[in-house]
Design a protein around this motif. Structure first.
Motif, mmCIF file in Angstrom:
data_model
loop_
_atom_site.group_PDB
_atom_site.id
_atom_site.type_symbol
_atom_site.label_atom_id
_atom_site.label_comp_id
_atom_site.label_asym_id
_atom_site.label_seq_id
_atom_site.Cartn_x
_atom_site.Cartn_y
_atom_site.Cartn_z
ATOM 1 N N GLY A 1 -15.251 34.394 -12.619
ATOM 2 C CA GLY A 1 -16.534 33.815 -12.197
ATOM 3 C C GLY A 1 -16.699 32.380 -12.646
ATOM 4 O O GLY A 1 -17.671 31.724 -12.272
ATOM 5 N N GLN A 2 -15.768 31.875 -13.455
ATOM 6 C CA GLN A 2 -15.834 30.467 -13.864
ATOM 7 C C GLN A 2 -14.768 29.678 -13.080
ATOM 8 O O GLN A 2 -15.047 29.191 -12.003
ATOM 9 C CB GLN A 2 -15.626 30.344 -15.367
ATOM 10 C CG GLN A 2 -16.353 29.133 -15.944
ATOM 11 C CD GLN A 2 -16.457 29.191 -17.455
ATOM 12 O OE1 GLN A 2 -15.493 28.843 -18.147
ATOM 13 N NE2 GLN A 2 -17.588 29.610 -17.974
ATOM 14 N N GLU A 3 -13.528 29.627 -13.586
ATOM 15 C CA GLU A 3 -12.502 28.845 -12.866
ATOM 16 C C GLU A 3 -11.907 29.610 -11.683
ATOM 17 O O GLU A 3 -11.258 29.015 -10.825
ATOM 18 C CB GLU A 3 -11.396 28.387 -13.832
ATOM 19 C CG GLU A 3 -10.388 29.445 -14.247
ATOM 20 C CD GLU A 3 -10.904 30.348 -15.377
ATOM 21 O OE1 GLU A 3 -12.035 30.109 -15.833
ATOM 22 O OE2 GLU A 3 -10.180 31.278 -15.770
ATOM 23 N N ILE A 4 -12.111 30.940 -11.658
ATOM 24 C CA ILE A 4 -11.570 31.764 -10.572
ATOM 25 C C ILE A 4 -12.498 32.967 -10.368
ATOM 26 O O ILE A 4 -13.095 33.467 -11.331
ATOM 27 C CB ILE A 4 -10.119 32.211 -10.903
ATOM 28 C CG1 ILE A 4 -9.428 32.852 -9.691
ATOM 29 C CG2 ILE A 4 -10.067 33.134 -12.121
ATOM 30 C CD1 ILE A 4 -7.911 33.013 -9.866
ATOM 31 N N THR A 5 -12.598 33.401 -9.115
ATOM 32 C CA THR A 5 -13.439 34.582 -8.855
ATOM 33 C C THR A 5 -12.590 35.850 -8.974
ATOM 34 O O THR A 5 -11.365 35.816 -8.782
ATOM 35 C CB THR A 5 -14.044 34.524 -7.435
ATOM 36 O OG1 THR A 5 -12.967 34.457 -6.494
ATOM 37 C CG2 THR A 5 -14.951 33.321 -7.272
ATOM 38 N N SER A 6 -13.253 36.963 -9.239
ATOM 39 C CA SER A 6 -12.548 38.256 -9.291
ATOM 40 C C SER A 6 -11.937 38.576 -7.934
ATOM 41 O O SER A 6 -10.850 39.145 -7.845
ATOM 42 C CB SER A 6 -13.507 39.374 -9.693
ATOM 43 O OG SER A 6 -13.801 39.262 -11.053
ATOM 44 N N GLU A 7 -12.644 38.179 -6.882
ATOM 45 C CA GLU A 7 -12.148 38.452 -5.530
ATOM 46 C C GLU A 7 -10.739 37.871 -5.338
ATOM 47 O O GLU A 7 -9.860 38.513 -4.774
ATOM 48 C CB GLU A 7 -13.131 37.835 -4.520
ATOM 49 C CG GLU A 7 -12.829 38.162 -3.082
ATOM 50 C CD GLU A 7 -13.727 37.378 -2.103
ATOM 51 O OE1 GLU A 7 -13.690 37.702 -0.936
ATOM 52 O OE2 GLU A 7 -14.436 36.448 -2.548
ATOM 53 N N VAL A 8 -10.539 36.663 -5.829
ATOM 54 C CA VAL A 8 -9.229 36.024 -5.689
ATOM 55 C C VAL A 8 -8.232 36.592 -6.702
ATOM 56 O O VAL A 8 -7.091 36.913 -6.366
ATOM 57 C CB VAL A 8 -9.355 34.486 -5.844
ATOM 58 C CG1 VAL A 8 -7.982 33.825 -5.931
ATOM 59 C CG2 VAL A 8 -10.146 33.910 -4.687
ATOM 60 N N LEU A 9 -8.679 36.743 -7.925
ATOM 61 C CA LEU A 9 -7.782 37.218 -8.983
ATOM 62 C C LEU A 9 -7.205 38.597 -8.655
ATOM 63 O O LEU A 9 -6.029 38.885 -8.913
ATOM 64 C CB LEU A 9 -8.547 37.269 -10.311
ATOM 65 C CG LEU A 9 -7.737 37.328 -11.593
ATOM 66 C CD1 LEU A 9 -6.902 36.074 -11.779
ATOM 67 C CD2 LEU A 9 -8.663 37.488 -12.789
ATOM 68 N N ASP A 10 -8.048 39.461 -8.078
ATOM 69 C CA ASP A 10 -7.615 40.822 -7.762
ATOM 70 C C ASP A 10 -7.192 40.976 -6.303
ATOM 71 O O ASP A 10 -6.848 42.083 -5.877
ATOM 72 C CB ASP A 10 -8.768 41.815 -8.038
ATOM 73 C CG ASP A 10 -9.206 41.773 -9.498
ATOM 74 O OD1 ASP A 10 -8.338 41.580 -10.360
ATOM 75 O OD2 ASP A 10 -10.425 41.916 -9.763
ATOM 76 N N GLY A 11 -7.230 39.900 -5.559
ATOM 77 C CA GLY A 11 -6.966 39.981 -4.117
ATOM 78 C C GLY A 11 -5.489 39.871 -3.766
ATOM 79 O O GLY A 11 -4.614 39.770 -4.634
ATOM 80 N N SER A 12 -5.220 39.864 -2.466
ATOM 81 C CA SER A 12 -3.842 39.930 -1.967
ATOM 82 C C SER A 12 -3.050 38.641 -2.213
ATOM 83 O O SER A 12 -1.822 38.642 -2.145
ATOM 84 C CB SER A 12 -3.856 40.252 -0.479
ATOM 85 O OG SER A 12 -4.588 39.249 0.204
#
Ligand code: CP
Length: 322
Positions: A284-295
């Motif tokens: 939620g700061q430098e990267i979102t969970s959506e991207v971190l856990d995404g494809s």
């Protein structure tokens, strides 16, 4: 590695052995490529070099928290047959004022190697200068060479270690980005840094890397627009904005907010873009969970590769037959 590949047979290449691993500045392009090849062999065949550290005592002295560096080195040393000693920094006499020089001299009487994570880079240099053992930098304020070496290995695994790769590092520039810039410039790979001017690369590292890039015919692009920085990128890389030991800074978070790695930013990159983060992440700061856990995320593969790359480094630095 395509055109970067060299004939890496141990008997076919003469590599000057280096005593320490403090910064990639001290390592040649061929040595880096050799270590990447060794890491690939080790990952394929886990038992290879299983006894190369037999009889070796390597200590870890960490002044800062660590999960990946500490754990991967400990497992690596065990898998290579060596003995790893985890030093509790708070219980050593250094904490009571014994000098680093004196401590280093004593360490050198017992150990074969020392892995250090600390604040000032000068501290690892003092350890290296005052002991006759191999010192490995496990992160300082200036560099994180173990991370950069391992990241190159991941990029190679992703099939992207080639000059035409668009690699965009975005966000706050410090130890990890310094080491990545050095590695990329040494290997002749282009690198784009997307950052706000206030939190860009430090002058000294940048000048050093510009010189390297000129020699290796590669480019370092510094861009202050996040969307332009990642346009057509094959890899987007980010790191935390607030480092260990630093206070939360609302001003810094606001300044860097446009560089957050989120799905909007990814839309500007190559559709097959891979996302890297050295971890730990501040979701939620430098990267979102959506991207971190995404494809698009390659971060778990990236974390695993710390083990394989560091085993290669240990074999190279401590094994008699290398
Ligand atoms: N990336 C990295 O160095 O992780 P740790 O801080 O957990 O060691």
């Amino acid at each position: 590695m395509k055109d970067l590949k060299i004939d890496l047979g141990a008997d076919k290449i003469k590599i000057e052995k280096k005593k320490d691993f403090l910064t990639l500045k001290d390592y040649s392009r061929d040595e880096i490529l050799y270590l990447l090849s060794l890491a690939a062999d080790i990952k394929k065949e886990k038992e290879i070099f299983g006894d190369r550290l037999k009889g070796r005592n390597i200590a870890m002295l960490f002044d800062k928290h660590s999960t990946r560096t500490r754990l991967s080195f400990e497992v690596a040393i065990a898998q290579l047959g060596g003995n790893c000693i985890n030093l509790d920094a708070s219980s050593l006499q250094i904490k009571r004022g014994e000098t680093i020089q004196d401590s280093a001299r004593v360490f050198g009487r017992y150990l074969d190697g020392l892995i250090i994570r600390t604040f000032a880079h000068e501290t690892v240099q003092v350890f290296a200068d005052n002991s006759n053992i191999t010192v490995i930098n496990g992160l300082t304020d200036k560099y994180h060479p173990c991370q950069a070496l391992s990241d190159l290995f991941t990029i190679d695994e992703l099939g992207l270690l080639e000059k035409e790769l668009k690699f965009a590092y975005v966000g706050d520039c410090k130890n990890v980005s310094n080491s990545l810039m050095i590695a990329f410039s040494k290997l002749g790979l282009n690198i784009t840094i997307g950052c706000s001017p206030k939190y860009g690369p430090n002058y000294e590292t940048l000048q050093y890397c510009y010189q390297l890039a000129e020699e290796s015919k590669s480019r370092i692009n510094i861009i202050d627009n996040p969307f332009e920085a990642v346009a057509g990128a094959d890899i987007i890389y980010t790191d935390v904005w607030i480092s260990m030991g630093d206070k939360d800074s609302e001003e810094k978070i606001n300044e860097l907010s446009a560089f957050q790695v989120n799905s909007k930013l990814l839309a500007y990159a190559n559709p097959g873009v891979k996302v890297m983060h050295c971890l730990p992440a501040h979701r939620g700061q430098e990267i979102t969970s959506e991207v971190l856990d995404g494809s698009h995320s390659a971060v778990w593969q990236q974390a695993e590769n710390r083990l394989h790359a560091q085993k290669a480094l240990l074999v190279y630095l401590f094994s008699e037959n290398f």
